[in-house]
Design a protein around this motif. Structure first.
Motif, PDB file in Angstrom:
ATOM      1  N   GLU A   5       0.827  -1.208   0.000  1.00 53.42           N
ATOM      2  CA  GLU A   5       0.000   0.000   0.000  1.00 53.42           C
ATOM      3  C   GLU A   5       0.864   1.262   0.000  1.00 53.42           C
ATOM      4  OE1 GLU A   5      -3.333   0.341  -0.363  1.00 53.42           O
ATOM      5  OE2 GLU A   5      -3.315  -1.812  -0.716  1.00 53.42           O
ATOM      6  N   LYS A   8       2.252   1.634  -3.504  1.00 57.00           N
ATOM      7  CA  LYS A   8       1.215   2.125  -4.421  1.00 57.00           C
ATOM      8  C   LYS A   8       0.975   3.621  -4.229  1.00 57.00           C
ATOM      9  CE  LYS A   8      -1.404  -2.174  -4.807  1.00 57.00           C
ATOM     10  NZ  LYS A   8      -2.668  -2.844  -4.470  1.00 57.00           N
ATOM     11  N   PHE A   9       0.942   4.054  -2.978  1.00 57.19           N
ATOM     12  CA  PHE A   9       0.741   5.477  -2.693  1.00 57.19           C
ATOM     13  C   PHE A   9       1.879   6.303  -3.281  1.00 57.19           C
ATOM     14  CE2 PHE A   9       1.549   9.228  -0.127  1.00 57.19           C
ATOM     15  CZ  PHE A   9       0.338   9.874  -0.197  1.00 57.19           C
ATOM     16  N   CYS A  10       3.114   5.869  -3.061  1.00 55.46           N
ATOM     17  CA  CYS A  10       4.278   6.602  -3.588  1.00 55.46           C
ATOM     18  C   CYS A  10       4.252   6.642  -5.111  1.00 55.46           C
ATOM     19  CB  CYS A  10       5.575   5.960  -3.095  1.00 55.46           C
ATOM     20  SG  CYS A  10       5.840   6.162  -1.321  1.00 55.46           S
ATOM     21  N   SER A  12       1.661   6.466  -7.035  1.00 58.39           N
ATOM     22  CA  SER A  12       0.574   7.342  -7.487  1.00 58.39           C
ATOM     23  C   SER A  12       0.974   8.813  -7.421  1.00 58.39           C
ATOM     24  CB  SER A  12      -0.699   7.100  -6.668  1.00 58.39           C
ATOM     25  OG  SER A  12      -0.567   7.637  -5.365  1.00 58.39           O
ATOM     26  N   THR A  49       0.928   4.412  10.066  1.00 61.21           N
ATOM     27  CA  THR A  49      -0.416   4.047   9.644  1.00 61.21           C
ATOM     28  C   THR A  49      -1.189   3.554  10.859  1.00 61.21           C
ATOM     29  OG1 THR A  49       0.252   1.789   9.100  1.00 61.21           O
ATOM     30  CG2 THR A  49       0.357   3.413   7.334  1.00 61.21           C
TER      31      THR A  49
END
Length: 82
Positions: A5, A8-10, A12, A49
């Motif tokens: 996750e 994926k965030f980085c 994006s 998180t």
């Protein structure tokens, strides 16, 4: 799953992850140190998180920081915050 996750965030945001290292956890949060391939300064980013809402998490952080500050003000041999 958490590391995926974060990656994926980085991605994006247009970044590629160089490394993700475990940095601890608590009863309700997990911590990672993340470095990015395209960061010219080679910084490590601290990622926290939680299953709690952002409001709950940051209110808890603020209370903890305030308590540490108050301890640092009590005596010459109290907690030192740089």
């Amino acid at each position: 799953a958490l590391d995926e996750e974060i990656s994926k965030f980085c991605e994006s945001a247009g970044h590629q992850v160089k490394s993700i290292d475990w940095a601890g956890s608590s009863d309700w949060a997990s911590f990672r140190k993340v470095s990015l391939k395209d960061d010219p300064d080679n910084k490590m980013y601290f990622v926290k998180t939680s299953t709690r809402s952002a409001k709950e998490m940051f209110e808890g952080e603020a209370l903890g920081l305030q308590a540490m500050y108050e301890c640092s003000q009590q005596s010459g041999d109290g907690l030192v915050i740089p």
